[in-house]
Design an enzyme around this catalytic site. Structure first.
Site, PDB file in Angstrom:
ATOM      1  CD  GLU A  81       4.337  -2.753 -32.402  1.00  8.84           C
ATOM      2  OE1 GLU A  81       5.393  -2.270 -32.863  1.00  8.84           O
ATOM      3  OE2 GLU A  81       3.818  -3.785 -32.865  1.00  8.84           O
ATOM      4  CD  GLU A 125       3.785  -7.939 -33.697  1.00  9.85           C
ATOM      5  OE1 GLU A 125       2.616  -7.506 -33.833  1.00  9.85           O
ATOM      6  OE2 GLU A 125       4.378  -7.946 -32.608  1.00  9.85           O
ATOM      7  N   GLY A 165       1.315  -5.288 -35.864  1.00  8.41           N
ATOM      8  CA  GLY A 165       0.742  -6.617 -36.080  1.00  8.41           C
ATOM      9  C   GLY A 165       0.808  -7.071 -37.530  1.00  8.41           C
ATOM     10  CB  ALA A 198      -2.989  -4.671 -33.074  1.00  7.29           C
TER      11      ALA A 198
HETATM   12  N1  CAA Z   1      -5.813   0.572 -36.165  1.00 10.31           N
HETATM   13  C1  CAA Z   1      -7.019   1.161 -36.377  1.00 10.31           C
HETATM   14  N2  CAA Z   1      -7.255   1.976 -37.419  1.00 10.31           N
HETATM   15  C2  CAA Z   1      -6.234   2.236 -38.251  1.00 10.31           C
HETATM   16  C3  CAA Z   1      -4.959   1.658 -38.082  1.00 10.31           C
HETATM   17  C4  CAA Z   1      -4.773   0.786 -36.979  1.00 10.31           C
HETATM   18  N3  CAA Z   1      -3.610   0.166 -36.759  1.00 10.31           N
HETATM   19  N4  CAA Z   1      -4.140   2.105 -39.057  1.00 10.31           N
HETATM   20  C5  CAA Z   1      -4.884   2.934 -39.827  1.00 10.31           C
HETATM   21  N5  CAA Z   1      -6.145   3.014 -39.347  1.00 10.31           N
HETATM   22  C6  CAA Z   1      -7.275   3.790 -39.878  1.00 10.31           C
HETATM   23  C7  CAA Z   1      -7.115   5.276 -39.588  1.00 10.31           C
HETATM   24  O1  CAA Z   1      -7.582   5.581 -38.275  1.00 10.31           O
HETATM   25  C8  CAA Z   1      -7.965   5.880 -40.681  1.00 10.31           C
HETATM   26  O2  CAA Z   1      -9.326   5.796 -40.286  1.00 10.31           O
HETATM   27  P1  CAA Z   1     -10.343   7.048 -40.594  1.00 10.31           P
HETATM   28  O3  CAA Z   1     -10.356   7.125 -42.099  1.00 10.31           O
HETATM   29  O4  CAA Z   1     -11.617   6.575 -40.000  1.00 10.31           O
HETATM   30  O5  CAA Z   1      -9.722   8.247 -39.954  1.00 10.31           O
HETATM   31  C9  CAA Z   1      -7.780   4.943 -41.842  1.00 10.31           C
HETATM   32  O6  CAA Z   1      -7.273   3.709 -41.288  1.00 10.31           O
HETATM   33  C10 CAA Z   1      -6.745   5.440 -42.855  1.00 10.31           C
HETATM   34  O7  CAA Z   1      -5.558   5.728 -42.140  1.00 10.31           O
HETATM   35  P2  CAA Z   1      -4.779   7.142 -42.267  1.00 10.31           P
HETATM   36  O8  CAA Z   1      -5.735   8.228 -42.596  1.00 10.31           O
HETATM   37  O9  CAA Z   1      -3.947   7.295 -41.038  1.00 10.31           O
HETATM   38  O10 CAA Z   1      -3.885   6.861 -43.543  1.00 10.31           O
HETATM   39  P3  CAA Z   1      -2.452   7.496 -43.870  1.00 10.31           P
HETATM   40  O11 CAA Z   1      -2.140   7.087 -45.266  1.00 10.31           O
HETATM   41  O12 CAA Z   1      -2.423   8.937 -43.548  1.00 10.31           O
HETATM   42  O13 CAA Z   1      -1.411   6.763 -42.875  1.00 10.31           O
HETATM   43  C11 CAA Z   1      -0.458   4.865 -41.715  1.00 10.31           C
HETATM   44  C12 CAA Z   1      -1.215   5.375 -42.978  1.00 10.31           C
HETATM   45  C13 CAA Z   1       0.972   5.444 -41.710  1.00 10.31           C
HETATM   46  C14 CAA Z   1      -0.400   3.348 -41.813  1.00 10.31           C
HETATM   47  C15 CAA Z   1      -1.224   5.333 -40.462  1.00 10.31           C
HETATM   48  O14 CAA Z   1      -2.573   4.965 -40.608  1.00 10.31           O
HETATM   49  C16 CAA Z   1      -0.717   4.721 -39.199  1.00 10.31           C
HETATM   50  O15 CAA Z   1       0.286   5.146 -38.664  1.00 10.31           O
HETATM   51  N6  CAA Z   1      -1.417   3.670 -38.676  1.00 10.31           N
HETATM   52  C17 CAA Z   1      -1.056   3.053 -37.420  1.00 10.31           C
HETATM   53  C18 CAA Z   1       0.129   2.133 -37.604  1.00 10.31           C
HETATM   54  C19 CAA Z   1       0.515   1.510 -36.264  1.00 10.31           C
HETATM   55  O16 CAA Z   1       0.842   2.201 -35.333  1.00 10.31           O
HETATM   56  N7  CAA Z   1       0.499   0.156 -36.205  1.00 10.31           N
HETATM   57  C20 CAA Z   1       0.855  -0.561 -35.007  1.00 10.31           C
HETATM   58  C21 CAA Z   1      -0.356  -0.804 -34.140  1.00 10.31           C
HETATM   59  S1  CAA Z   1       0.068  -1.469 -32.567  1.00 10.31           S
HETATM   60  C22 CAA Z   1       0.270  -3.120 -32.802  1.00 10.31           C
HETATM   61  O17 CAA Z   1       0.189  -3.628 -33.903  1.00 10.31           O
HETATM   62  C23 CAA Z   1       0.531  -3.882 -31.546  1.00 10.31           C
HETATM   63  C24 CAA Z   1       0.918  -5.305 -31.741  1.00 10.31           C
HETATM   64  O18 CAA Z   1       2.072  -5.619 -31.951  1.00 10.31           O
HETATM   65  C25 CAA Z   1      -0.067  -6.358 -31.583  1.00 10.31           C
END
Ligand code: CAA
Length: 271
Positions: free
Chosen positions: A147, A127, A124, A79
């Site tokens: 999460e 999911e 998400g 998400a």
């Molecule tokens: N939401 C918003 N933006 C996101 C995102 C997310 N879930 N995942 C990645 N991005 C964005 C980053 O902010 C980044 O944006 P900028 O270039 O503007 O800085 C861009 O995508 C590229 O990401 P990274 O630079 O972080 O890329 P990376 O290769 O270094 O890492 C990753 C990749 C490990 C996937 C890392 O991006 C990450 O940990 N993302 C979050 C993953 C996460 O926590 N997902 C769960 C969300 S909560 C949820 O989903 C709740 C639910 O159940 C409904």
């Protein structure tokens, strides 16, 4: 904005966050198209997914839906954290309900849904993949529910579907540690059907879709219901449902054609 004009048999639809196209007769592909955020899901993206499902539900020619993410790095990285960072608790609940309802709609869609996981399937994204009937993964795919690292719980069904798919002990481990699984581990744990080199994933998805599209759509529809609805029933009731739907399948033209073709020693041609 990357607007997509979907020209189907139904009214044209504008999308900004997803792409929907008919790749071949009856085989549709929905691409989450926000590569700058690794295809993170915000409320607008979910809304467009809902509209896409509406189109497919209303299209009798639809046979299979493939779901994937734009780019080579990510299926869906969860998400949208930026979007969620502004939500109040009530809005957070409404966001979870929105995702939950749409993923359930996908899960119970009449036609089989295949996730082509071409990279990160986190939160998400995991999911979403778990709401599909099949998961084909690229070798670089990573699955997980991270999460806890954000101080929240899963919200689109992850705690429930993961537990049903990999069992309580492993689901607890993945949910509590937030660690990611490789594609190979996800397959070993029963989450993923097959793992392919990234370059072959789309073709393998099409091969599976074409195989499904060539079979009896009524039999597939009923079979999907048996598996989906049966898994939450006790065995007695699930078996009653199976005899009922078995009987129902005898009312279809496909049953006439399938059995005649076998007896006449020819290949069935389903309508
Ligand atoms: N939401 C918003 N933006 C996101 C995102 C997310 N879930 N995942 C990645 N991005 C964005 C980053 O902010 C980044 O944006 P900028 O270039 O503007 O800085 C861009 O995508 C590229 O990401 P990274 O630079 O972080 O890329 P990376 O290769 O270094 O890492 C990753 C990749 C490990 C996937 C890392 O991006 C990450 O940990 N993302 C979050 C993953 C996460 O926590 N997902 C769960 C969300 S909560 C949820 O989903 C709740 C639910 O159940 C409904």
């Amino acid at each position: 904005m990357n607007a997509t004009h979907f020209e189907g048999s139904l009214p044209a639809q504008e999308f900004s966050n997803i792409l929907l196209d008919e790749v071949e007769n009856g085989i549709y592909r929905l691409t989450i198209n926000r590569p700058k955020t690794l295809n993170a899901l915000n409320a607008d993206t979910l809304k467009e997914m809902d509209a896409a499902i509406e189109i497919l539900e209303a299209d009798p020619s639809a046979r299979v839906l493939l779901i994937t993410g734009a780019g080579e790095k990510s299926f869906v990285a969860g998400a949208d954290i930026e979007h969620m960072s502004h939500l109040t608790p009530i809005e957070g609940k409404a966001f979870a309900e929105q995702g939950m309802r749409i993923f359930r709609r996908l899960e119970t869609l009449r036609i089989p849904v295949v996730a082509l996981v071409n990279g990160y399937a986190l939160g998400g994204g995991c999911e979403l993949a778990m709401s599909c009937d099949f998961i084909l993964a690229a070798e670089n795919a990573k699955f997980g529910q991270p999460e806890v690292n954000l101080g929240i719980t899963p919200g689109f069904g992850g705690s429930q579907r993961l537990t049903r798919l990999v069992g309580r002990a492993m689901a607890m481990e993945l949910l509590v540690t937030g660690r990611t699984m490789s594609a190979e581990e996800a397959m070993r744990r029963g989450l993923v059907n097959h793992v392919y080199p990234q370059a072959e994933l789309a073709d393998e998805g099409m091969k599976l879709a074409a195989m499904i599209a060539g079979k009896s759509s009524s039999a597939i529809q009923l079979t999907k219901q048996l598996v989906q609805r049966g898994q939450d029933l006790d065995l007695d009731n699930a078996c009653v449902m199976e005899s009922d739907l078995f009987g129902l399948s005898f009312s279809t033209e496909d049953r006439q054609e399938g059995m005649s073709a076998f007896l006449e020693n020819r290949k069935a041609k389903f309508s």
